[in-house]
Design a protein around this motif. Structure first.
Motif, mmCIF file in Angstrom:
data_model
loop_
_atom_site.group_PDB
_atom_site.id
_atom_site.type_symbol
_atom_site.label_atom_id
_atom_site.label_comp_id
_atom_site.label_asym_id
_atom_site.label_seq_id
_atom_site.Cartn_x
_atom_site.Cartn_y
_atom_site.Cartn_z
ATOM 1 N N ALA A 1 1.130 -1.075 -0.055
ATOM 2 C CA ALA A 1 -0.238 -0.127 -0.203
ATOM 3 C C ALA A 1 0.865 1.586 0.242
ATOM 4 O O ALA A 1 1.974 1.604 0.143
ATOM 5 C CB ALA A 1 -0.785 -0.181 1.455
ATOM 6 N N HIS A 2 -0.122 2.592 -0.691
ATOM 7 C CA HIS A 2 1.046 3.086 -0.468
ATOM 8 C C HIS A 2 0.224 4.267 1.336
ATOM 9 O O HIS A 2 -0.353 4.343 1.282
ATOM 10 C CB HIS A 2 0.172 4.338 -1.556
ATOM 11 N N VAL A 3 1.941 4.417 1.468
ATOM 12 C CA VAL A 3 1.628 4.772 2.954
ATOM 13 C C VAL A 3 2.579 6.647 2.131
ATOM 14 O O VAL A 3 3.774 6.312 2.499
ATOM 15 C CB VAL A 3 2.840 4.758 4.035
ATOM 16 N N SER A 4 1.328 7.387 3.325
ATOM 17 C CA SER A 4 2.008 9.149 2.629
ATOM 18 C C SER A 4 3.370 9.617 2.954
ATOM 19 O O SER A 4 3.411 8.794 4.821
ATOM 20 C CB SER A 4 1.378 9.900 2.936
ATOM 21 N N PRO A 5 4.320 10.082 2.836
ATOM 22 C CA PRO A 5 6.052 10.295 3.545
ATOM 23 C C PRO A 5 5.475 11.342 4.810
ATOM 24 O O PRO A 5 5.907 10.779 5.871
ATOM 25 C CB PRO A 5 6.223 11.922 2.535
ATOM 26 N N ASP A 6 4.414 11.868 5.361
ATOM 27 C CA ASP A 6 3.893 12.911 6.050
ATOM 28 C C ASP A 6 3.532 11.381 7.082
ATOM 29 O O ASP A 6 3.776 11.878 8.666
ATOM 30 C CB ASP A 6 3.226 13.821 6.326
ATOM 31 N N ILE B 1 -2.567 4.558 2.612
ATOM 32 C CA ILE B 1 -2.591 5.248 4.439
ATOM 33 C C ILE B 1 -2.008 6.660 4.233
ATOM 34 O O ILE B 1 -0.731 6.250 4.170
ATOM 35 C CB ILE B 1 -2.555 3.810 5.346
ATOM 36 N N HIS B 2 -3.199 7.402 4.366
ATOM 37 C CA HIS B 2 -2.778 8.461 5.443
ATOM 38 C C HIS B 2 -2.733 8.891 6.709
ATOM 39 O O HIS B 2 -3.976 8.671 7.121
ATOM 40 C CB HIS B 2 -3.352 9.775 4.326
ATOM 41 N N PRO B 3 -2.031 9.776 6.506
ATOM 42 C CA PRO B 3 -3.094 10.640 8.542
ATOM 43 C C PRO B 3 -3.862 11.157 8.368
ATOM 44 O O PRO B 3 -4.286 11.896 6.924
ATOM 45 C CB PRO B 3 -1.094 11.577 9.316
ATOM 46 N N ASN B 4 -4.249 11.540 9.590
ATOM 47 C CA ASN B 4 -5.950 12.429 9.065
ATOM 48 C C ASN B 4 -5.516 13.809 9.456
ATOM 49 O O ASN B 4 -6.028 14.289 10.817
ATOM 50 C CB ASN B 4 -6.772 12.112 10.510
ATOM 51 N N LEU C 1 -2.038 -3.137 8.516
ATOM 52 C CA LEU C 1 -2.668 -2.769 7.630
ATOM 53 C C LEU C 1 -2.232 -2.846 5.916
ATOM 54 O O LEU C 1 -2.525 -2.848 4.868
ATOM 55 C CB LEU C 1 -3.395 -1.327 7.829
ATOM 56 N N ALA C 2 -1.318 -1.638 5.755
ATOM 57 C CA ALA C 2 -0.160 -1.865 5.017
ATOM 58 C C ALA C 2 0.338 -2.792 3.801
ATOM 59 O O ALA C 2 0.175 -2.903 2.563
ATOM 60 C CB ALA C 2 0.945 -1.530 4.808
ATOM 61 N N GLN C 3 -0.358 -3.887 4.903
ATOM 62 C CA GLN C 3 0.035 -6.065 3.774
ATOM 63 C C GLN C 3 -1.047 -6.022 3.826
ATOM 64 O O GLN C 3 -1.231 -6.631 2.477
ATOM 65 C CB GLN C 3 0.243 -6.872 5.268
ATOM 66 N N GLN C 4 -2.133 -5.849 3.431
ATOM 67 C CA GLN C 4 -3.559 -6.122 3.466
ATOM 68 C C GLN C 4 -3.717 -5.785 1.372
ATOM 69 O O GLN C 4 -3.645 -5.104 1.448
ATOM 70 C CB GLN C 4 -5.025 -5.589 3.842
ATOM 71 N N PRO C 5 -4.475 -6.995 1.192
ATOM 72 C CA PRO C 5 -4.009 -6.643 -0.528
ATOM 73 C C PRO C 5 -5.352 -6.291 -1.181
ATOM 74 O O PRO C 5 -4.949 -5.148 -2.218
ATOM 75 C CB PRO C 5 -4.401 -8.108 -0.753
#
Length: 841
Positions: free
Chosen positions: A43-48, A120-123, A111-115
């Motif tokens: 999954a793409h996890v945002s840099p911030d 995933i981004h911060p709120n 969560l990031a490993q879920q297909p």
């Protein structure tokens, strides 16, 4: 005629027809989770969020937003999966594939490993309002800092009356109260069918609400000078002290209505306590500029009387030659629309490169028009006054409830379009005229152009002089400075240039469109010499769009022909050798609601034949780059030159392997990194090793100034360059750390860079490896180096070593912060910056 009120909701976007798999979409930035002890994620996890995770304790919970790879809301199985991973607090959307989750770093990793998890981004905190439009332009800085201008009382537009020539104003709104703020409100009476003799035009004055059935004019009026009374000042306009006059033509605007409004302004210019000095026109049409058009004649007469006329550029973008012809008159201000992060809005109409013509008006004065906007201001998600009848509800964005505090929602609405940018510029002009009432319309236009901010990667025919800079414009109007302009790309010569030339006779096309069944398409061949392909058609009373498809199957769509968007359709794309096709499609959705979910039609539209022309621009090579042939960075240098990120020398050489100097870095950051002009109001230099007569001086002053990055809305961040022991050192070599700092600051990422802690790493072959020379970088600067690596602005240097008994090699990364940067290397970094500028927010 068209009210330029909203961006195309049925806008076709580039559709890349290629089979992108999940593994191909692996985000390089997501592997930064390794630095936090987290596993590599699909999954793409945002840099911030990655940066936040670096300082998050194992048991600490963060609120994150999880997006699933689907078009439906999270399913029962996905909700159960959240629970099984240990999530105890979450909310799921009813229609969107999104969930808000409270989770620890370990749960986020899982969560990031879920297909089925897409990202995933911060709120993070979001802000959508007129305040942001005022901030990015500098209008807020003008009003809120009177001391900067040597005043005790802030500028507010006091002493200037602005007429909003539109659908009318609801002056029952507290922000636009009739009598003391809206000093006159006029209902147009131009229906000739109701007349039975030849009589002078009449108006119905003294109306509390002339904006019946639209809400467009009320929104525009609030942007010009709403007081913000209903929002404690949060959503006030650019010039809250200006007097307003509304001229309402209703929801349907015709030539007589428009001309009647201009006529009213000229007739009643001195009928109020403050003279009418500005007219805001958020409407227009399509076609070519015609100086004999009654609207152009009317605006000319108003201009001759000292009234500044502003016109919306139009919402027919992003194709070439979509510019509102009324905005092309050389005596008016043409306003394009930008986003709140300093980019040009896709829908904002463009001019036509190289098009100009000289002509003579009836009074004998000769003029030359250029088919390009004058200036750009914020026109996306602008929050302003909502008419109290509620007619604006259907035009405002569905996200209003999420953008606006519930307490303010009945009184404010969010809209997008060059309509929203134009009244903001009108308000800024009111501030300028308060500072100097003797300015002529041409002097106002000149100041707006000379104080503008270059927009990264954009040309004159797209954005004119660039983004409006109200802070500098008011200073120039007042006479605090009179030397802006030498840094504006549109107003200066360059040594190196990319050349484009007309590519022969246009190819006519004729496409038979039908909502159901086969739609014809036409093929044509593009040669290797073609740099740009464009198609144009005039479409009346239909809702269709042009679609170009290149040899690789990539489709490019125009805007939709709609009554509120325009009748000129254009679409363009970079040239690519091979066989292309052009066809027509109808509206596929309205405001995000699919009209044909099953995809069994060609979109909504009327059957008929659409005709137009396909034209070409050919590449004519480059000038001023005689020494880059065969250089490994030649393509990057050409790209950077074409996008005004760098320039060569006046002897036709680029000198790619020569070290770039600090004076050159300042110039190039100003050219291509969306950096505001800034000159000290005190008249004193910020350093003594560059004289004010040195051509590098204005670039250097702007580069070190607080609030330099256009994306820094509050204008409180540091400059994009730093002084060295109080001096600029123009001839010093530029280091890699200097480049990292300058480009990251230009992206307005100072807070993220300053918050960085922990070990510096670089990505190599699917893993993060430590940066071995991080100790050479001051702790306060390591975040800049890390972001430069993560964003791909600069690359790390890697070494691989393996002893005779080591089971596997050891990889080490080096940033080399103190190494000098060549001119070629900077061209590469600048090109990467341009790519990131359109994605980083």
């Amino acid at each position: 005629m068209n009210l330029f009120n909203t961006k195309p909701t049925a806008h076709l976007v580039r559709d890349r027809l290629k089979g992108t798999t999940r593994s191909m979409r692996l985000s390089v930035l997501a592997v930064g989770m390794l630095a936090s002890g987290l596993a590599l994620a699909d999954a793409h996890v945002s840099p911030d969020l990655l940066q936040q995770l670096n300082t998050t304790l194992p048991g600490e919970e963060l609120t994150v937003v999880v997006t699933y790879e689907q078009s439906t809301p999270p399913s029962a199985a996905q909700v159960a999966a959240l629970s099984s991973l240990g999530v105890q607090k979450a909310i799921t959307m009813r229609s969107l594939p999104i969930a808000g989750v409270k989770a620890t770093p370990a749960v986020i990793n899982a969560l990031a490993q879920q297909p089925d998890v897409y990202s995933i981004h911060p709120n993070r905190v979001l802000q959508y309002s007129n305040r942001e439009a005022r901030e990015i332009s500098g209008a807020a800085r003008v009003v809120e800092n009177p001391g900067d201008f040597g005043r005790a009382i802030p500028y507010s537009g006091r002493g200037v009356t602005v007429m909003v020539n539109d659908s009318g104003i609801d002056a029952t709104h507290m922000d636009l109260q009739f009598g003391n703020h809206v000093v006159e409100n006029v209902q147009a009476l131009t229906n000739l069918a109701a007349w039975d003799s030849i009589l002078p035009i009449t108006y119905l004055e003294g109306q509390l609400n002339t904006d019946i059935g639209s809400g467009h004019g009320t929104h525009c009026a609030g942007t010009v000078g709403g007081t913000g009374a209903r929002s404690n000042g949060l959503y006030r306009g650019a010039a809250p002290g200006a007097d307003l006059v509304g001229y309402g033509s209703g929801a349907v605007l015709l030539i007589l209505d428009a001309v009647g409004g201009l006529d009213y302004a000229v007739t009643n210019q001195f009928s109020f306590n403050s003279p009418i000095r500005v007219i805001s026109n958020s409407w227009g049409t399509s076609g070519t500029f015609d100086e004999t058009d009654p609207v152009n004649v009317a605006s000319y007469e108003a201009s001759k009387r000292g009234i500044v006329v502003a016109f919306a550029a139009g919402n027919d973008g992003p194709g070439e030659d979509t510019h509102n012809p009324y905005a092309q008159a050389p005596w008016v201000i043409s306003v394009g629309a930008g986003t709140k992060d300093g980019k040009l809005a896709d829908f904002s109409s463009r001019g036509k490169r190289g098009e100009s013509r000289s002509f003579t008006m009836p009074d004998g004065h000769q003029w030359t028009y250029y088919n390009e906007p004058t200036i750009v201001a914020t026109g996306v998600n602008v929050i302003s006054t909502r008419d109290t009848t509620g007619s604006l509800t259907v035009l405002s964005l569905p996200e209003d409830a999420e953008q606006i505090d519930p307490a303010y929602l009945p009184f404010y609405a969010s809209m997008s379009g060059t309509s929203m940018a134009t009244p903001h510029v009108a308000g800024v002009i009111a501030l300028m005229l308060e500072a100097n009432p003797s300015l002529t319309p041409l002097q106002v236009r000149d100041i707006l152009e000379r104080t503008a901010t270059n927009m990264s990667g954009r040309e004159n025919w797209e954005v004119g002089a660039g983004h409006i800079n109200a802070y500098a414009a008011v200073a120039e109007a007042q006479g605090i400075r009179n030397d802006y302009g030498s840094t504006v790309n549109a107003l200066r010569p360059f040594n190196s240039n990319a050349l484009v030339v007309p590519g022969g006779a246009p190819i006519p096309f004729s496409i038979d469109f039908a909502p159901v069944g086969p739609v014809t398409e036409q093929s044509f061949t593009v040669g290797s010499e073609v740099a740009y392909v464009s198609a144009r058609a005039e479409v009346y009373e239909n809702t269709v769009a042009l679609v170009l498809t290149d040899p690789d199957g990539i489709r490019y769509g125009s805007s939709i022909a709609l009554p509120v968007l325009g009748e000129t359709l254009t679409v363009g794309a970079a040239g690519k050798p091979g066989v292309w096709t052009i066809t027509v499609r109808g509206v596929g959705s309205v405001s995000g609601v699919a009209l044909d979910p099953a995809g069994v039609t060609n979109g909504y539209g009327l059957p008929g034949t659409i005709t137009g022309n396909i034209s070409f621009l050919n590449s004519g090579g480059y000038t001023g780059l005689n020494d880059i042939v065969g250089h490994p960075a030649s393509a990057a240098i050409q790209f950077a030159v074409a996008n005004r990120l760098v320039d060569g020398y006046n002897d036709s050489k680029f000198r790619p392997d020569q070290n770039i100097k600090r004076s050159e870095l300042a110039e190039y950051l100003m050219m291509g990194s969306s950096v505001r002009q800034a000159l000290p109001f005190s008249g004193q230099r910020s350093f003594t090793d560059l004289s004010t007569s040195n051509p590098a001086y204005p670039f250097a002053e702007s580069a070190i100034a607080m609030g330099a990055p256009l994306r820094n809305l509050s204008q409180q961040q540091n400059g994009v360059m730093k002084l060295i022991n109080g001096q600029f050192k123009p001839n010093n070599n530029v280091t890699r750390m200097d480049v990292a700092y300058g480009l990251v600051q230009s992206l307005a990422l100072q807070s993220q860079a300053s918050a960085f802690t922990g070990q510096m790493t670089a990505f190599f072959m699917g893993q993060r490896v430590p940066v071995m020379d991080a100790a050479l970088i001051p702790a306060s600067m390591r975040g800049y180096a890390q972001i430069a690596l993560d964003q791909g602005l600069l690359s790390a240097r890697f070494t691989i070593s393996q002893g005779p008994f080591d089971p596997q090699p050891t990889v080490q990364a080096y940033f080399d912060p103190n190494n000098a940067v060549s001119r070629a290397a900077y061209a590469v970094a600048a090109g990467r910056f341009l790519g990131q500028f359109d994605t980083v927010q």
